[in-house]
Design an enzyme around this catalytic site. Structure first.
Site, short mmCIF file in Angstrom:
data_model
loop_
_atom_site.label_atom_id
_atom_site.label_comp_id
_atom_site.label_asym_id
_atom_site.label_seq_id
_atom_site.Cartn_x
_atom_site.Cartn_y
_atom_site.Cartn_z
N LYS A 282 38.35 45.71 43.02
CA LYS A 282 37.13 44.91 42.86
C LYS A 282 36.30 45.05 44.12
O LYS A 282 36.71 44.64 45.20
CB LYS A 282 37.48 43.45 42.61
CG LYS A 282 36.25 42.56 42.39
CD LYS A 282 36.67 41.13 42.14
CE LYS A 282 35.46 40.22 41.94
NZ LYS A 282 35.87 38.82 41.71
N LYS B 76 36.35 47.29 38.92
CA LYS B 76 35.16 46.45 38.72
C LYS B 76 34.25 46.59 39.93
O LYS B 76 34.73 46.42 41.06
CB LYS B 76 35.59 45.00 38.54
CG LYS B 76 34.43 44.02 38.36
CD LYS B 76 34.94 42.58 38.30
CE LYS B 76 33.76 41.62 38.11
NZ LYS B 76 34.19 40.22 38.10
#
Length: 265
Positions: free
Chosen positions: A136, A189
């Site tokens: 992330k 992500k």
């Protein structure tokens, strides 16, 4: 929620990822593990209305804390990693009690997968799976979500615990660490700007990968289609790219539209 579930069942597919916007926020994000919290109530209702739905709960604190950071802060405003782990465990167990099939810690604290796995097992939820937000990045593509959830940091940024967009090697190390700690699935992500990480990770590790097409990616495509700059086919094209790069699961705000389009062919 009932209307959304009915539309989802008609469109096909059976998984949802839940985030919450609480009635109140405080320094420790206490609404996140409240058994009567918005996510917990939603999970219980989904379980009643759509028993076959696979329910995933996002485990983080930024939507629930008054300061908008993903953990507990010290007096200087720095996130205290180890103290935060205990709060994340409380959130994960509360979701499992509410009916979650999977919890998805997105906080990016070191050691969070192992801590949550231990907490779930000790509470008797040995079959509750964990999806790690392993890669992330500290991205600018989260803006529309943060506006909607009122979860932007009140000060500073999240670069101390989210990853440097330029550092692909660290992303692969984080993926490996989460797998070692017990993650059942890992995530990249945002999705499209990090196809190289998705490809490299899915080829290196024998574990399912998810790709999260985040709010900024969604908003760009949505706005471009509304303005007539791009055709609707770019939505499926963007998701095919994620699949081709190695994603087993696709997380996207276009899910209902794509499901309906595929169902009607």
């Amino acid at each position: 929620l009932g209307e959304v579930l009915a539309r989802r069942e008609k469109a096909g597919g059976g998984a949802c990822l839940l985030f919450g916007i609480p009635d109140h926020k405080d320094e420790i994000g206490s609404a996140a593990w409240d058994e009567n919290g918005v996510v917990q109530r939603a999970m219980a209702q989904i379980r009643r209305l759509s028993p076959e739905m696979y329910i995933i709960g996002d485990v983080c604190m930024c939507e629930y804390t008054s300061h908008g950071h993903c953990g507990i802060l010290d007096e200087t405003g720095y996130v205290k990693n180890d103290e935060t782990l205990g709060y994340l465990c409380r959130i994960a167990v509360s979701y499992a009690r509410a009916g979650a099939d999977m919890v998805a810690p997105s906080d990016m604290m070191d050691g969070h997968i192992q801590a949550i796995r231990s907490a779930l097992d000790e509470a008797g939820f040995v079959n509750t799976a964990i999806l790690g937000y392993s890669a992330k990045f500290a991205s600018g593509f989260y803006g529309p979500f943060r506006d909607a959830a009122d979860s932007a940091p009140a000060f500073g940024d999240r670069k101390a615990y989210q990853m440097d967009p330029a550092n692909g090697r660290e992303a692969l190390r984080e993926i490996e660490a989460d797998i070692r700690e017990g993650a059942d699935m890992v995530m990249v992500k945002p999705a499209m700007p990090y196809l190289d990480i998705l490809k490299a990770g899915s080829e290196a590790y024998n574990i399912p990968f998810a790709a999260y097409q985040v709010s900024g990616e969604y908003s760009m495509l949505k706005k471009a289609m509304e303005e007539g700059l791009l055709p609707p086919t770019v939505v499926e094209e963007s998701l095919i790219a994620l699949k081709r790069a190695g994603a087993r699961w696709l997380i996207t705000y276009f899910a209902l539209e794509v499901g309906e389009a595929l169902k009607n062919r």
